[in-house]
Design an enzyme around this catalytic site. Structure first.
Site, PDB file in Angstrom:
ATOM      1  N   TYR A 142      43.870  52.383  40.808  1.00  3.62           N
ATOM      2  CA  TYR A 142      43.196  51.370  40.073  1.00  3.62           C
ATOM      3  C   TYR A 142      42.297  52.083  39.034  1.00  3.62           C
ATOM      4  O   TYR A 142      42.014  51.983  37.862  1.00  3.62           O
ATOM      5  CB  TYR A 142      42.480  50.543  40.840  1.00  3.62           C
ATOM      6  CG  TYR A 142      41.465  49.495  40.411  1.00  3.62           C
ATOM      7  CD1 TYR A 142      41.827  48.292  39.472  1.00  3.62           C
ATOM      8  CD2 TYR A 142      39.818  49.812  40.473  1.00  3.62           C
ATOM      9  CE1 TYR A 142      40.847  47.780  38.995  1.00  3.62           C
ATOM     10  CE2 TYR A 142      39.069  49.061  39.925  1.00  3.62           C
ATOM     11  CZ  TYR A 142      39.598  47.700  39.291  1.00  3.62           C
ATOM     12  OH  TYR A 142      38.622  46.879  38.579  1.00  3.62           O
ATOM     13  N   LYS A 146      41.783  52.081  34.943  1.00  2.72           N
ATOM     14  CA  LYS A 146      40.784  51.736  34.082  1.00  2.72           C
ATOM     15  C   LYS A 146      40.282  52.975  33.076  1.00  2.72           C
ATOM     16  O   LYS A 146      39.779  52.796  32.291  1.00  2.72           O
ATOM     17  CB  LYS A 146      39.676  51.383  35.172  1.00  2.72           C
ATOM     18  CG  LYS A 146      40.043  50.039  35.874  1.00  2.72           C
ATOM     19  CD  LYS A 146      39.949  48.863  34.804  1.00  2.72           C
ATOM     20  CE  LYS A 146      39.875  47.580  35.505  1.00  2.72           C
ATOM     21  NZ  LYS A 146      39.948  46.551  34.551  1.00  2.72           N
ATOM     22  N   VAL A 175      31.504  43.562  41.577  1.00  2.00           N
ATOM     23  CA  VAL A 175      30.981  42.368  41.647  1.00  2.00           C
ATOM     24  C   VAL A 175      31.535  41.483  42.535  1.00  2.00           C
ATOM     25  O   VAL A 175      32.857  41.698  42.969  1.00  2.00           O
ATOM     26  CB  VAL A 175      31.552  41.928  40.118  1.00  2.00           C
ATOM     27  CG1 VAL A 175      31.181  40.788  39.422  1.00  2.00           C
ATOM     28  CG2 VAL A 175      31.247  43.215  39.047  1.00  2.00           C
ATOM     29  N   THR A 177      33.568  38.877  43.493  1.00  2.00           N
ATOM     30  CA  THR A 177      34.652  38.221  43.333  1.00  2.00           C
ATOM     31  C   THR A 177      35.762  38.235  44.265  1.00  2.00           C
ATOM     32  O   THR A 177      35.608  39.093  45.124  1.00  2.00           O
ATOM     33  CB  THR A 177      35.471  38.468  41.806  1.00  2.00           C
ATOM     34  OG1 THR A 177      35.880  39.776  41.937  1.00  2.00           O
ATOM     35  CG2 THR A 177      34.141  38.501  40.854  1.00  2.00           C
TER      36      THR A 177
HETATM   37  N1  LIG Z   1      35.157  42.605  41.206  1.00  4.58           N
HETATM   38  C1  LIG Z   1      34.730  43.818  40.789  1.00  4.58           C
HETATM   39  O1  LIG Z   1      34.244  44.321  41.644  1.00  4.58           O
HETATM   40  C2  LIG Z   1      35.282  44.626  39.600  1.00  4.58           C
HETATM   41  C3  LIG Z   1      34.502  45.344  38.985  1.00  4.58           C
HETATM   42  C4  LIG Z   1      34.539  46.268  37.887  1.00  4.58           C
HETATM   43  C5  LIG Z   1      35.791  45.610  37.119  1.00  4.58           C
HETATM   44  N2  LIG Z   1      36.372  44.335  37.407  1.00  4.58           N
HETATM   45  C6  LIG Z   1      37.453  43.912  36.323  1.00  4.58           C
HETATM   46  O2  LIG Z   1      36.799  42.730  36.188  1.00  4.58           O
HETATM   47  C7  LIG Z   1      38.115  42.011  35.798  1.00  4.58           C
HETATM   48  C8  LIG Z   1      38.176  40.707  36.311  1.00  4.58           C
HETATM   49  O3  LIG Z   1      38.035  40.790  37.748  1.00  4.58           O
HETATM   50  P1  LIG Z   1      37.487  39.844  38.896  1.00  4.58           P
HETATM   51  O4  LIG Z   1      36.830  40.651  39.556  1.00  4.58           O
HETATM   52  O5  LIG Z   1      37.117  38.495  38.368  1.00  4.58           O
HETATM   53  O6  LIG Z   1      38.948  39.562  39.891  1.00  4.58           O
HETATM   54  P2  LIG Z   1      39.613  38.501  40.518  1.00  4.58           P
HETATM   55  O7  LIG Z   1      38.646  37.400  40.955  1.00  4.58           O
HETATM   56  O8  LIG Z   1      40.519  39.110  41.306  1.00  4.58           O
HETATM   57  O9  LIG Z   1      40.293  37.885  39.012  1.00  4.58           O
HETATM   58  C9  LIG Z   1      41.336  38.644  38.400  1.00  4.58           C
HETATM   59  C10 LIG Z   1      41.780  37.675  37.229  1.00  4.58           C
HETATM   60  O10 LIG Z   1      42.764  38.423  36.710  1.00  4.58           O
HETATM   61  C11 LIG Z   1      44.037  37.533  36.562  1.00  4.58           C
HETATM   62  N3  LIG Z   1      45.476  38.122  36.500  1.00  4.58           N
HETATM   63  C12 LIG Z   1      45.626  39.152  37.104  1.00  4.58           C
HETATM   64  N4  LIG Z   1      46.799  39.541  36.737  1.00  4.58           N
HETATM   65  C13 LIG Z   1      47.328  38.944  35.708  1.00  4.58           C
HETATM   66  C14 LIG Z   1      48.413  39.009  34.674  1.00  4.58           C
HETATM   67  N5  LIG Z   1      49.295  39.650  34.922  1.00  4.58           N
HETATM   68  N6  LIG Z   1      48.234  37.991  33.675  1.00  4.58           N
HETATM   69  C15 LIG Z   1      47.383  37.239  33.476  1.00  4.58           C
HETATM   70  N7  LIG Z   1      46.142  37.249  34.264  1.00  4.58           N
HETATM   71  C16 LIG Z   1      46.086  38.098  35.625  1.00  4.58           C
HETATM   72  C17 LIG Z   1      44.106  36.864  37.776  1.00  4.58           C
HETATM   73  O11 LIG Z   1      44.642  35.608  37.598  1.00  4.58           O
HETATM   74  P3  LIG Z   1      45.738  35.089  38.923  1.00  4.58           P
HETATM   75  O12 LIG Z   1      44.564  33.937  39.560  1.00  4.58           O
HETATM   76  O13 LIG Z   1      46.910  34.306  38.406  1.00  4.58           O
HETATM   77  O14 LIG Z   1      45.882  35.869  40.089  1.00  4.58           O
HETATM   78  C18 LIG Z   1      42.498  36.241  37.815  1.00  4.58           C
HETATM   79  O15 LIG Z   1      42.149  35.505  36.977  1.00  4.58           O
HETATM   80  C19 LIG Z   1      39.269  42.963  36.330  1.00  4.58           C
HETATM   81  O16 LIG Z   1      39.841  43.606  34.875  1.00  4.58           O
HETATM   82  C20 LIG Z   1      38.741  43.628  37.016  1.00  4.58           C
HETATM   83  O17 LIG Z   1      39.505  44.853  36.999  1.00  4.58           O
HETATM   84  C21 LIG Z   1      35.942  43.702  38.591  1.00  4.58           C
END
Ligand SMILES: NC(=O)c1ccc[n+]([C@@H]2O[C@H](COP(=O)([O-])OP(=O)(O)OC[C@H]3O[C@@H](n4cnc5c(N)ncnc54)[C@H](OP(=O)(O)O)[C@@H]3O)[C@@H](O)[C@H]2O)c1
Length: 237
Positions: A142, A146, A175, A177
């Site tokens: 991962y 990134k 975060v 989620t």
């Molecule tokens: N949560 C953390 O701790 C954290 C920290 C730093 C960065 N981030 C980044 O923040 C962003 C959002 O993550 P989140 O925390 O909101 O996670 P999340 O709740 O798991 O949501 C992930 C989102 O990405 C979508 N997705 C995954 N694969 C996809 C694809 N091939 N095409 C279109 N949509 C796709 C998912 O859709 P589905 O519902 O269809 O699966 C969902 O809407 C990501 O880039 C993640 O790497 C997260």
């Protein structure tokens, strides 16, 4: 770039940080929001235009750019954390993670660059992470995706400077989620992270450090890797 009256496309808009982007973009007066998700039926928001979009599907990306041809702000938010590791992980799983976290934003950027140019330059926000700059033994692949997306962010900023497109990277620690629901650690509120990101766009920033972890990790980049990873390596020895 101001959010008010902008036209925004958000990938992965159905839950987590993406859904929070949609909420706050509305609050700030975006003129139109394209809420994109793999499953259009999973979008639970009023007053948005829903687009079916898997960021790994080239045909769907091209169709989205044709449909959302008035977009002035692209938010590359969709992402996955496979939980694979570099040495023992499944190579196909690692490729899928890279397809989503690196080639996804790349595909979207290539398709939307002419759209943004035609709409005055606009902006692209890539949702990255503090782990663009630091890896943990449990999520090495991962981090690699990134880190690649961080370099991509710099690359497209340089390539799109001539058309006046603002390009930002958003970095943050954990975060609250679904992505890390299983982890019992301190987590930022998605609302705080998204507010920092939108403030950064409006301030003309190239990078947003949305929490203390992102700030600390960025500050450690000047250290030798042996110092940066001393605690982790020590813990595994
Ligand atoms: N949560 C953390 O701790 C954290 C920290 C730093 C960065 N981030 C980044 O923040 C962003 C959002 O993550 P989140 O925390 O909101 O996670 P999340 O709740 O798991 O949501 C992930 C989102 O990405 C979508 N997705 C995954 N694969 C996809 C694809 N091939 N095409 C279109 N949509 C796709 C998912 O859709 P589905 O519902 O269809 O699966 C969902 O809407 C990501 O880039 C993640 O790497 C997260």
């Amino acid at each position: 770039m101001q959010i008010k009256d902008s036209v925004v496309l958000v990938t992965g808009a159905n839950r987590g940080i993406g859904a929070e982007f949609v909420r706050q973009l509305k609050q700030r007066g975006a003129a139109k929001i394209y809420a994109a998700a793999r499953n259009a039926g999973s979008i639970d928001a009023d007053g948005v235009e829903v687009i079916t979009l898997d960021v790994t599907n080239q045909a769907q990306v091209e169709a989205a750019a044709a449909q959302a041809s008035d977009t002035s702000l692209l938010v590359n938010n969709a992402g996955v954390a496979s939980g694979e590791t570099l040495i023992r992980g499944d190579l196909d799983g690692i490729r899928r993670e890279l397809e989503t976290n690196f080639f996804g934003p790349l595909r979207l950027t290539r398709a939307f660059a002419p759209v943004l140019a035609a709409n005055g330059g606009g902006a692209i926000l890539n949702v990255l992470s503090a782990v663009s700059w630091f890896t943990h033994p449990s999520s090495t692949t991962y981090s690699a995706t990134k880190a690649a997306a961080w370099s991509l962010t710099d690359g497209i900023r340089v390539e799109l400077a001539g058309q006046g497109t603002q390009v930002l990277g958003l970095h943050m620690g954990p975060v609250d989620t679904d992505m890390i629901a299983r982890l019992e650690i301190d987590k930022s509120d998605p609302a705080t992270v998204v507010t920092a990101a939108l403030d950064g766009i409006e301030a003309g920033a190239s990078e947003v450090l949305a929490d203390a972890i992102a700030t600390q990790v960025k500050a450690s980049l000047g250290l030798d890797p042996s110092e940066r990873y001393a605690a982790l390596v020590g813990a595994q020895a």
